[in-house]
Design an enzyme around this catalytic site. Structure first.
Site, mmCIF file in Angstrom:
data_model
loop_
_atom_site.group_PDB
_atom_site.id
_atom_site.type_symbol
_atom_site.label_atom_id
_atom_site.label_comp_id
_atom_site.label_asym_id
_atom_site.label_seq_id
_atom_site.Cartn_x
_atom_site.Cartn_y
_atom_site.Cartn_z
ATOM 1 N N LYS A 127 0.828 -1.207 0.000
ATOM 2 C CA LYS A 127 0.000 0.000 0.000
ATOM 3 C C LYS A 127 0.863 1.259 0.000
ATOM 4 C CE LYS A 127 -2.325 3.119 2.670
ATOM 5 N NZ LYS A 127 -2.311 3.637 4.039
ATOM 6 N N ASP A 145 -6.590 0.782 1.543
ATOM 7 C CA ASP A 145 -6.442 0.586 2.984
ATOM 8 C C ASP A 145 -7.742 0.017 3.537
ATOM 9 O OD1 ASP A 145 -8.209 2.711 2.972
ATOM 10 O OD2 ASP A 145 -6.795 4.157 3.818
#
Length: 223
Positions: A127, A145
């Site tokens: 991420k 997320d």
């Protein structure tokens, strides 16, 4: 009285994309930074910490060192003393120190614009790497997320049990040229209208427009 019908997936995708563009035509990166290196460190610090807290702390960190050459010369203890309010400071301070050394030794002090190279740096997961390539270099990426994962489930865009599957599903549904902006638009909308406490899938505008017939809260599968 006719019962309202939930939108089909293609209708939901089109509506969500259009509505987010109307609400958030501009998508400034919420983490204060001035170049790829300071963005990389700020994103690393944001793990399990709010963007607001990170932005309160980074000015002191940049005063100590705002580039990998200077940061590599700092002690882990000095870095940790500044970033402690972000949480996980022992791991984060060591990661910042070591990744700065690696950037100097392996990348001539430059942050690579390559996902694989970024993910080899300590403290940099998929991420974080996705955010950096998207926002620092304009490479199409869709950082997911837990917040985006939750909203994508509420909006019927994925049935994935983890953020990896959600990322794949979102990339299939939306054009690549929209990814970098769209991930921020979803974050902004989630914070303002569809937070974990503020909406359960039956309250906010997007949820109720996509699923007008939904009678029960949508329980998201945790990643």
């Amino acid at each position: 009285m006719t019962t309202p019908k939930n939108l089909l997936k293609a209708e939901r995708v089109a509506y969500i994309h259009q509505r987010l563009e109307e609400l958030y035509p501009e998508t400034p990166v919420p983490l204060d930074h001035k170049d790829p290196y300071t963005l990389l460190v700020a994103v690393l610090l944001s793990a399990q910490c709010t963007d607001e807290r990170v932005n309160q702390i980074t000015p002191a960190l940049w005063a100590l060192a705002d580039n990998p050459y200077d940061m590599a010369m700092q002690s882990v203890e000095d870095i940790q003393a500044i970033i402690r309010p972000c949480g996980l400071s022992p791991q984060k301070s060591k990661a910042i120190s070591v990744l700065s050394q690696m950037l100097v030794e392996e990348h001539n002090g430059e942050v690579p614009n390559d996902m694989a190279a970024l993910e080899k740096l300590p403290g940099v997961g998929h991420k974080t790497a996705s955010v950096v390539v998207a926002q620092a270099f304009g490479v199409p990426a869709f950082p997911v997320d837990t917040h985006i994962h939750r909203l994508a489930q509420r909006w019927g865009l994925t049935s994935g049990k983890n953020v990896q599957q959600t990322e794949k599903d979102l990339k299939r549904l939306f054009p690549a040229e929209s990814w970098n902006k769209l991930h921020l638009q979803i974050i902004f909308y989630g914070r303002e209208y569809c937070s974990a406490r503020g909406c359960d899938g039956t309250v906010c505008e997007i949820c109720t427009t996509c699923y007008p017939a939904r009678k029960h809260p949508k329980k998201a599968k945790k990643p």
